[in-house]
Structures are given as C-alpha cells and as structure tokens.
Design an enzyme around this catalytic site. Structure first.
Site, PDB file in Angstrom:
ATOM      1  N   GLU B  45      56.630  38.344  37.689  1.00  0.00           N
ATOM      2  CA  GLU B  45      55.276  37.617  37.309  1.00  0.00           C
ATOM      3  C   GLU B  45      54.598  38.896  36.492  1.00  0.00           C
ATOM      4  O   GLU B  45      54.433  39.943  36.936  1.00  0.00           O
ATOM      5  CB  GLU B  45      54.471  37.771  38.451  1.00  0.00           C
ATOM      6  N   ASP B  56      40.436  39.817  41.469  1.00  0.00           N
ATOM      7  CA  ASP B  56      41.414  41.052  41.733  1.00  0.00           C
ATOM      8  C   ASP B  56      40.735  41.824  42.477  1.00  0.00           C
ATOM      9  O   ASP B  56      39.470  42.395  42.183  1.00  0.00           O
ATOM     10  CB  ASP B  56      42.159  41.358  40.596  1.00  0.00           C
ATOM     11  N   TYR B 171      52.111  28.407  44.778  1.00  0.00           N
ATOM     12  CA  TYR B 171      51.873  29.751  45.309  1.00  0.00           C
ATOM     13  C   TYR B 171      50.951  29.652  46.302  1.00  0.00           C
ATOM     14  O   TYR B 171      49.747  29.259  46.189  1.00  0.00           O
ATOM     15  CB  TYR B 171      51.565  30.381  43.917  1.00  0.00           C
TER      16      TYR B 171
END
Lengths: 409, 266
Positions: B45, B56, B171
């Site tokens: 990734e 994040d 995911y």
C-alpha cells in the site's frame, strides 16, 4: 404552467448543489452523517423544535436584530460619487446578537439537534474564535462538555476569545499541525469526531462540511435574510437592489442571501478575502481556486496542480480558510450571485471608516463587506438600496488592527 | 486472476504493508518498497501524501509532511509505481490516500495513469459508497480495483452498500478512530470479520493499530489479510534514508508470524 426554477431548492437528496457539496467522509463517519440527516429532517417537521429554536433566538440571542440605515456612511460615500449617485447603505445588525456575531444562530440550532440525538459531548473548530465562543456559550447554556479546536496561530492572535471560551467552561485545544489556522483546526476536530462518534456531536461553524451541514447551517442562518427582507419591506415598502456579505466559509452570506434568491431583481455580492492581493497570499477560493474535495464536501479550494491544499491568508482569522461552502460554489457557477475580493488594506480602511462615520466598531470579517459596499455604492443611484450584513462586532479585533496600523496599546 | 486476487489464494493470511510515497525522500522510497517485498509483504500500500490527512494519526501525518516538504509530486508517485512494477512484476501495488489529489486532474486521468503505471487498486479514505460516482466508474473502466473500507460503525444494514462496487479485497478498519497506536479487541475483530465474510466472497483484510507479530498472527487466524502501516512509518521516521534494512527486518518478523497462522475457514 410549470413552476419556475427556484434557486432555493438546493441541495438534492444526496446533498449536492449542482456538482458541489456531497458527503466525502470516511466510512466511520458515514453512518453518523446519515443519522444526523434523518434527525434533521424529523426536527424540521417538528413544531416543538421550531418553537424552541425561535424562543431561544428571541430571548437568549436577542433577535430580531435591528435593520439600520447608515446615514452618515451613505453621505460620506456620496461625497466621492458622481452627481446623483451613491446608494443608501443599510446594515443588518447581527453584531448585536448575544456573543457578538451571527455564529450563535447556527449554534442554537445545532445544539438542539445534538440533544435530540442524545449526544453528550460537543466539539467544534474555530478560526477567529467567534464560532468557538458561540459554541462554548450554548454548551454552557445546556450543560454539555465542550472541546474547541483552534489553530495555534489563531490562539495567539485571538487571545480575548480564547479567554472567553475558557470562562464559559470550554476546553480550548491549540492545533500545531499545518499552518496552525482554521483548516488545521477542522482536521483535528474531524480526528476527534471519528474517534468519539458514539457520544460526540460536531457543531460545524460554517455552511460547509459534509451534507447535511451546509443545508442545516444555511437554514439556521437564514433567519438573517428572512428578518431583513421583512424589515426592509416594512420600512421602505421595497426589496433591496443589492445584498453584500463577507465570505469565509460563507454562513452569514448564505443566511442573508438565501431568502432572497428567487427575488430576481435583487442582486447579490459575496466578498472574499484577498489578503495581500490575489497575486500574493490570499483566502479567495472562488477567485483563485479550483473545484476539489476537502473536509467532507466538493467545492472551490485553494490548491496546487497536484491537489495539495494551499495555505490561505487574511488579516481576518475568520476568513482565513482555503475553501468555501458548496452552495456558494454553485451560486457562482450559476451566475445568480456575484463574487469579489477585498484586500487586508481595504478591509482595514473600511473598518476605520465605519468606526468614524457610524460609531460602530465592526469585526474584520464584515469590514470586507463594507469595503465592497464603499466600492460599488458610488456607481449606484441615490434611490438604490444596498443591504449589507454586519455579521460581527470588532472588539475581538482591536489588537490585530492596532498591530496593522503600527499602534502600541 | 488479477495480481491482487493471487495475493490472497495462499492458505496463510496476506501481509499488507503501508508506507508513504516520498518519505523520507522521493529517491529513498524505491529501496523501502523493495525492503517490504524482501521482508515478505504480499501487497504494497503506497500512501499518496496529502496536506490534510484528517483520518491519520500523528505518525502518518508526520510522514505526509516529510514527503511534501521533500517535494514529492503525483508524477513522482506514478514513476515510483511504474518502476516498482518493472522490478516486481507479481507483487500487487495499491495506492492509498485522499480524494483531492486523486481527483485533481479528473478521475479518468487518474485511472489511466494508474493503469499505465501498473497499479492494481485504490483505497480512497474520503470517497464513501454514496460518492462512488466521483471515482469508482473511472477506476472500474480501467480494471483497477476500488477497495472499500468497513468500520466498527458500519452496521449490518449498510454492509451491502459498502460491498456494492467493491473489488480486490475489503479493508476492515478495526478501530473507530485515526491510524496509529490504538488497538481493537480481538473479539470485536473476529465478530466483524465473520459478519463481512458472511456478506462477501472478497478477501477481508484487517488494519489500524496492528504492530506486533503476535497481534498479526491472532488477526491472521480469522482474516484473509493483515495491514500494517504506522509501525512501519515510525521505523522510516527513525532511520530516514537508512530505513530499508530495519524495515525489512521488521517485516520479516510479521511475515514469519503469519506463515504459521493457518486461516480458519469462516
């Protein structure tokens, strides 16, 4: 006969204003966004919600705010206008609201929604601190804990508002990432939200972010335009020729404009912050940006060729943001609203002009609108009416203004 | 079979490794990617840096800033991908990032560029199924997998919407929060993976907060893949241009742990 197309029917059911708006959020937030939309639809149908909102606006915020004919400013602008020219300038006095700006209108609406949804913790971002103060105020009023994210640079330049928020019981978290201004505060608020979705409501301060925020913030702020429209009709028997409002994210402007959008003879002017000039550092997303995706919506953004977001600049912390609400992006493309930009210097001049001609110290945000009024009024006839939104008072800005004028206080 | 599908056919879970493109520098990234492969990564990734990485945590935020300060561009990322493809013809490569850099020149431009660079899939944090039109059709037209995210807040009634248009793998973001150190309870992961596998034949990979071989092995017993990101990015932050060797050594501990994590069929 078919109903005429309305400019007031946006967004569509997916939150799109033409190609703009939408719900560009992470999957973690998506279910909460959908819950919020459902709850907002239900609240809109609930007379008790409207009654509580209206009651708080009247008795806690102090609405309706006055509509004021600025006679000395009008006369002063006529001094430099050609013969017979120089429009009448009227102000919607939203700086007289409790907490000193229009931001409180939206915060009242959103905290009532938060309570409806059973949320027990409030977060918000703030630039100039006006939205942070308004959020801290409603949290104190309803007894909910409150965390305000504020860029560290804004914390430095807006100390009085930081102290106000703390007095009101809010925790102010200074954000050190990025340019340490409003954009970075919003990133940090989103990071908090995604980790606390179970109990936390995010009171977004402007008519931007993921659907349904642009719509619900606009609806809560539309009290400005509804009142102004009725007040001006009552006082003069007519509608204004031109509406003017400053734009960072654009909540005070859309609040003023929206109730007039289908009045085809009413022109509208949104005023972005041109900072040090459109060729230099500025915060004018419509004038100098391109469509893109940030903070949950598609809209005009200041960005480079690779889609990296540029740092905005304005002397006004409340306009220091590289994006704009999606409805403004759509209104620009549709041509219904004109947009212009005003520099730091012009805003400072307008700030002082209003102080001296009307005895009103405006915030630096509406000083941008006043500068645009000064620019266009002299080209309009004397019987024309300009209605500008005086969306905040300038007490918070006196240190910034003193600094810009080279004065020690 | 696509490269991504092949990565999940072994009887052990796939190891999916994230690094940020251009961190610590554009020239250092290829060797770090090679170190991931050498250490046993099954899927790479590659993070596309963004000025505003709002999903994040501190580690990957800092990596984004280092990469952008180093001057990485979209063209650099595409070149890094293309050269990786030439060196590693079989290892799937997925780009992960935020919508704005991906959409800047239009979704068709992006999809074509990824196809030309040999990129296999895309994970876009802020394009949920509701906004699929912005990116999905362009990627699918070029045969690039759009990997969808499911989270602890994705209720059963919504899983169908998440899977509609998903390909490559699913995911599962095991933590409601940002990337980094927070860890999910194993039981909640097992429950979520079981629900997802009941709803789809796509492989299910689990990420967010995975950093030790023991965690990877435990998750690998129920999931088809394990994603490790912040822990690798922290090694890059610590060692900078000399990160390749410690990255490879760390990845080997993870791949060794997964080698004996026999998948339990759902």
């Amino acid at each position: 006969m078919n109903a005429p197309n309305s400019f007031r029917a946006q967004p569509d059911e997916r939150g799109h204003f033409g190609p703009y708006g939408g719900r560009y959020v992470s999957e973690t937030l998506m279910p909460l966004i959908l819950d919020l939309e459902r709850e907002y639809r239900a609240a809109k149908q609930d007379p008790a919600f409207a009654a509580q909102f209206d009651d708080l606006l009247e008795h806690y915020v102090g609405r309706p705010s006055p509509l004021y004919y600025a006679e000395r400013l009008t006369d002063t602008l006529r001094d430099s206008a050609p013969e017979g020219m120089g429009a009448q300038v009227w102000f919607k006095r939203d700086e007289l609201n409790h907490t000193g700006a229009h931001k409180i209108n939206n915060c009242i609406g959103q905290i009532l929604l938060a309570i409806r949804m059973g949320k027990t913790r409030i977060i918000a971002e703030t630039g100039a601190g006006q939205h942070g103060v308004a959020t801290a105020t409603v949290c104190a009023r309803f007894g909910l804990p409150c965390v305000i994210y504020m860029g560290a640079k804004d914390v430095e330049r807006q100390q009085p508002n930081v102290f106000r928020m703390k007095l009101l019981g809010a925790e102010v978290r200074a954000v050190e990432s990025g340019a340490r201004t409003l954009k970075d505060a919003m990133n940090e608020a989103l990071r908090d939200w995604v980790a606390n979705v179970h109990d936390t409501f995010y009171i977004i301060g402007t008519a931007a972010g993921p659907h349904p925020y642009p719509e619900l913030v606009r609806d809560f702020q539309s009290v400005i335009g509804r009142e102004a429209r009725a007040q001006l009709l009552d006082r003069t028997g007519r509608l204004p020729d031109l509406l003017v409002a400053a734009i960072g994210g654009g909540s005070n402007a859309i609040g003023l404009f929206h109730p007039f959008l289908d009045d085809t003879d009413v022109k509208m002017l949104g005023v972005e912050a041109a900072g040090e000039g459109l060729e230099a550092k500025h915060a004018a997303s419509l004038a100098g940006g391109f469509p893109g995706v940030l903070h949950g919506n598609k809209t005009y953004l200041l960005q480079d060729d690779d889609g990296q977001i540029a740092e905005a600049h304005s002397i006004s912390a409340g306009l220091d943001y590289p994006g704009i609400g999606p409805e403004h992006a759509w209104l620009k493309d549709s041509g219904r609203v004109d947009y212009t930009a005003v520099t730091d210097r012009e805003a400072l001049d307008a700030f002082q002009l209003l102080c001296r001609t009307e005895g009103i110290i405006p915030a630096l945000e509406p000083s941008h609108a006043i500068a645009a009024v000064a620019r266009v009024a002299k080209d309009m006839p004397q019987d024309a009416i300009i209605l500008a939104n005086l969306c905040g008072r300038g007490d918070k800005d006196i240190f910034t203004v003193a600094d810009a004028l080279g004065v020690q206080i | 079979m696509t490269r991504l599908a092949d990565a999940f056919i072994a009887d052990r879970p796939a190891l999916i490794c994230f690094v940020t493109a251009g961190d610590p520098s554009v020239v250092a990234t290829p060797a770090i990617l090679d170190a991931l492969v050498e250490g046993g990564a099954d899927v790479i990734e590659l993070g596309m840096p963004f000025t505003d990485p709002m999903a994040d945590g501190p580690a990957i935020q800092a990596a984004n800033i280092r990469a952008l300060d180093g001057g990485v561009t979209t063209a650099d990322i595409l070149r890094i991908a293309k050269e990786f493809r030439a060196r590693h013809p079989l290892t799937p490569l997925v780009l992960m990032g935020y919508a704005n850099p991906m959409l800047r020149r239009g979704p068709e431009w992006f999809a074509t560029a990824l196809h030309d660079a040999g990129v296999d899939g895309v994970i876009c944090v802020d394009v949920p199924p509701e906004e699929d039109d912005a990116l999905g059709p362009a990627l699918r037209a070029m045969g690039i997998d759009l990997i969808r995210l499911a989270t602890p807040t994705t209720r059963d009634a919504r899983i169908g919407a998440v899977l509609n248009g998903a390909s490559g793998f699913v995911y599962y973001v095991s933590v409601a929060g940002i990337t980094g150190k927070q860890q999910a309870q194993q039981a909640s992961i097992e429950d979520a993976v079981a629900r997802l596998k009941h709803a789809t034949d796509l492989p299910v990979a689990v990420g967010f907060g995975v950093r030790t071989p023991e965690q990877a092995r435990a998750i690998g017993r129920v999931a088809d893949g394990v994603v490790v990101g912040s822990a690798i990015v922290e090694i890059v932050a610590e060692h900078g241009p000399a990160a390749s060797a410690p990255v490879a050594a760390y990845i080997k501990t993870l791949s060794a742990a997964l080698a004996d994590a026999r998948k339990v069929s759902a």
